[in-house]
Design a protein around this motif. Structure first.
Motif, PDB file in Angstrom:
ATOM      1  N   CYS A  82       0.987  -1.178   0.084  1.00 20.22           N
ATOM      2  CA  CYS A  82      -0.068  -0.023   0.081  1.00 20.22           C
ATOM      3  C   CYS A  82       0.918   1.265  -0.025  1.00 20.22           C
ATOM      4  CB  CYS A  82      -0.885   0.039   1.284  1.00 20.22           C
ATOM      5  SG  CYS A  82      -1.973  -1.381   1.284  1.00 20.22           S
ATOM      6  N   ALA A  98      -5.070   4.410  -0.652  1.00 19.92           N
ATOM      7  CA  ALA A  98      -4.094   3.848  -0.439  1.00 19.92           C
ATOM      8  C   ALA A  98      -3.651   3.929   1.026  1.00 19.92           C
ATOM      9  CB  ALA A  98      -2.882   4.158  -1.245  1.00 19.92           C
ATOM     10  N   LEU A 101      -5.925   1.714   3.422  1.00 17.76           N
ATOM     11  CA  LEU A 101      -5.424   0.411   3.396  1.00 17.76           C
ATOM     12  C   LEU A 101      -4.129   0.157   4.007  1.00 17.76           C
ATOM     13  CD1 LEU A 101      -6.553  -0.692  -0.385  1.00 17.76           C
ATOM     14  CD2 LEU A 101      -7.593  -1.102   1.768  1.00 17.76           C
ATOM     15  N   ASN A 102      -3.322   1.148   4.004  1.00 15.12           N
ATOM     16  CA  ASN A 102      -2.160   1.015   4.848  1.00 15.12           C
ATOM     17  C   ASN A 102      -2.342   0.843   6.103  1.00 15.12           C
ATOM     18  OD1 ASN A 102       0.807   1.201   5.534  1.00 15.12           O
ATOM     19  ND2 ASN A 102       0.280   3.369   5.981  1.00 15.12           N
TER      20      ASN A 102
END
Length: 415
Positions: A82, A98, A101-102
């Motif tokens: 990610c 991004a 999700l990280n």
């Protein structure tokens, strides 16, 4: 290598990953990608979403199905993917997803890191209470080292900070598979309600605890504000000729790292302050420290007002630790033994979950209210002093209301 060294390296990398982008990302998004204040705030609010959802889910998985050290490795490898993706995008929508999700991958690794360390120390017959704190201290050192690296290399002004964090996550992800096995406790009957801290909702039967958690949520909104906008704010002085070459402007992340240094020192004072003054006064000290934290940002500058910025960094240690650590200790004392783990989960959800969401979106709205943008969304001007003074006023109102409504009688022998 001895097990203590290996766990120290694990913890160092754990927080090095976070320190590589948490303090500097807001500046990069604002200066280089021209994101608006609300967009930056919402990206940092993803930390709240992740804190609400993932620690409980991943905790259940580690308790029932997958070794904690393997799960730690998997989460970091997924998080690395990610981060690498985030380093390639420049638009808000892709950056938001991004980073969400990280953080869904990263936030549960903090607890997993502790679990792996506790288990390994126990396997090697070490005293956890004695040996773990020095190991955890290297986590904060890792965070500070990452900040300095990002600043001195100039990565704070580019997506290289995300790439560096991604590489570090790959290293820790692979390294995690070499750590002592920490298998699921199959006999442990931990429910989903317990994992999310929801069986600790019984604490709300007490008006004292209801009020405490309410104010914990409101104060939790302040935790990420300077992480989101601190570097962007200090970097804004670059456009003013008299400050453009000031050390604080050129090395804003190093200046901000004083906050983390202060945090490590104030942790050591908590036992004394809790015994001497009790949780109510300690929490009030934290709230007033947040007033000074924000107010000094509003009044300071990297020139003649540099001392105010430095003092703001120093009081951050009290603002953060006296709330976050002392609050956790208070919850531990007030909860019955059979729900203490869940009570800590609930405290985390209230502060780093709901509080971070409120802080992310609320601070973003305030930053945008005091900003002027061109039709193409380029920033024209931003009234930073007004923004910081609004945040300071928010903390002051919370302090006054907490002093009035939170009823707690301090008994020195018990605290």
């Amino acid at each position: 290598m001895g097990i203590k060294f290996r766990l120290t390296l694990m913890t160092f990398l754990q927080f090095f990953i976070w320190g590589a982008w948490l303090i500097s990302l807001g500046g990069y998004l604002g200066r280089n990608l021209n994101f608006e204040g609300g967009q930056i705030g919402s990206i940092f609010a993803t930390l709240g979403i992740a804190s609400l959802i993932m620690p409980g889910v991943v905790g259940i998985i580690a308790d029932k199905w997958i070794n904690a050290e393997r799960l730690l490795g998997i989460c970091h490898l997924l998080g690395a993917a990610c981060l690498f993706y985030a380093s390639t995008v420049t638009d808000y929508d892709h950056m938001y997803w991004a980073m969400l999700l990280n953080l869904l991958c990263y936030m549960p690794t903090i607890a997993l890191n502790n679990t792996v360390a506790y288990n390994a120390l126990e396997q090697y017959h070490y005293d956890i209470v004695k040996e773990f704190p020095p190991i955890r201290t290297f986590g904060t050192i890792g965070f500070i080292v990452a900040m300095w690296v990002v600043d001195l290399t100039g990565f704070k002004n580019s997506s290289a900070q995300l790439y560096m964090a991604g590489i570090s996550a790959v290293v820790l992800g692979l390294y995690s598979f070499t750590l002592p096995k920490c298998p699921p406790a199959k006999s442990q009957k931990k429910s989903w309600l317990s994992a999310f801290g929801l069986d600790a909702l019984v604490l709300f039967r007490s008006s004292k605890m209801t009020i405490f958690f309410l104010f914990a949520m409101l104060l939790g909104a302040a935790l990420q504000i300077t992480n989101s906008y601190g570097d962007l704010f200090i970097g804004s002085f670059k456009s003013i000729p008299q400050y453009a070459n000031a050390f604080g402007v050129k090395h804003s992340v190093i200046l901000l790292s004083i906050s983390q240094m202060s945090e490590t020192l104030f942790i050591l004072t908590i036992p004394f302050f809790l015994r001497r003054f009790g949780i109510k006064r300690v929490m009030l000290m934290s709230m007033l420290a947040w007033v000074f934290r924000f107010g000094l940002f509003g009044a300071g500058n990297p020139g003649t007002g540099l001392w105010m910025l430095i003092l703001s960094m120093i009081v951050y240690g009290m603002a953060f630790d006296f709330f976050n650590i002392s609050g956790s200790l208070f919850v531990e004392k007030e909860a019955k033994p059979d729900i203490r783990g869940s009570a800590q989960g609930l405290f985390m959800m209230v502060t780093n979950g709901a509080g971070a969401l409120i802080g992310g979106y609320g601070s973003g709205a305030i930053v945008d209210f005091y900003s002027k943008y061109a039709p193409n969304h380029d920033l024209i001007s931003r009234n930073w002093p007004a923004i910081w003074f609004i945040f300071a006023a928010y903390a002051l109102v919370i302090a006054v209301l907490f002093a009035v409504f939170f009823k707690y009688k301090h008994t020195p022998d018990l605290d």
